[in-house]
Design an enzyme around this catalytic site. Sequence first.
Site, PDB file in Angstrom:
ATOM      1  N   ILE A  42       0.854  -1.184   0.000  1.00 45.05           N
ATOM      2  CA  ILE A  42       0.000   0.000   0.000  1.00 45.05           C
ATOM      3  C   ILE A  42       0.893   1.237   0.000  1.00 45.05           C
ATOM      4  CG2 ILE A  42      -1.848   1.245   1.197  1.00 45.05           C
ATOM      5  CD1 ILE A  42      -2.688  -1.475   0.129  1.00 45.05           C
ATOM      6  N   HIS A  43       1.124   1.770  -1.193  1.00 45.95           N
ATOM      7  CA  HIS A  43       1.905   2.999  -1.345  1.00 45.95           C
ATOM      8  C   HIS A  43       0.937   4.118  -1.746  1.00 45.95           C
ATOM      9  CE1 HIS A  43       1.847   2.396  -5.743  1.00 45.95           C
ATOM     10  NE2 HIS A  43       1.999   1.120  -5.439  1.00 45.95           N
ATOM     11  N   ALA A  44       1.422   5.186  -2.330  1.00 42.18           N
ATOM     12  CA  ALA A  44       0.590   6.372  -2.584  1.00 42.18           C
ATOM     13  C   ALA A  44      -0.626   6.099  -3.472  1.00 42.18           C
ATOM     14  CB  ALA A  44       1.440   7.486  -3.198  1.00 42.18           C
TER      15      ALA A  44
END
Length: 88
Positions: A14-16
């Site tokens: 879960i990144h940007a």
Amino acid sequence: MTEVIVTIGNRAGIHARPSALIVQTASKFTSKIWLGKANDKINAKSIMGVMTLGASFGTQIRIIADGADEKQAVASIEHLFATRFEED
């Protein structure tokens, strides 16, 4: 209250971009929605909260919703995880 457990399947976690998709999806619903990891529980409508959850590949996440449209909210967010945020 509706709750489901999902596993992060996209390699980057879960990144940007996935965080933004989660928040955009959660914000469409009136229910209160949280994401939980271990003992942490954050507001799924908060971009900073989602990004600081620190969820990587293989991590199990609880999607929890409470409200009039909780089932639809959980299903919509679960779908994001199931499709790996369309990254892989």
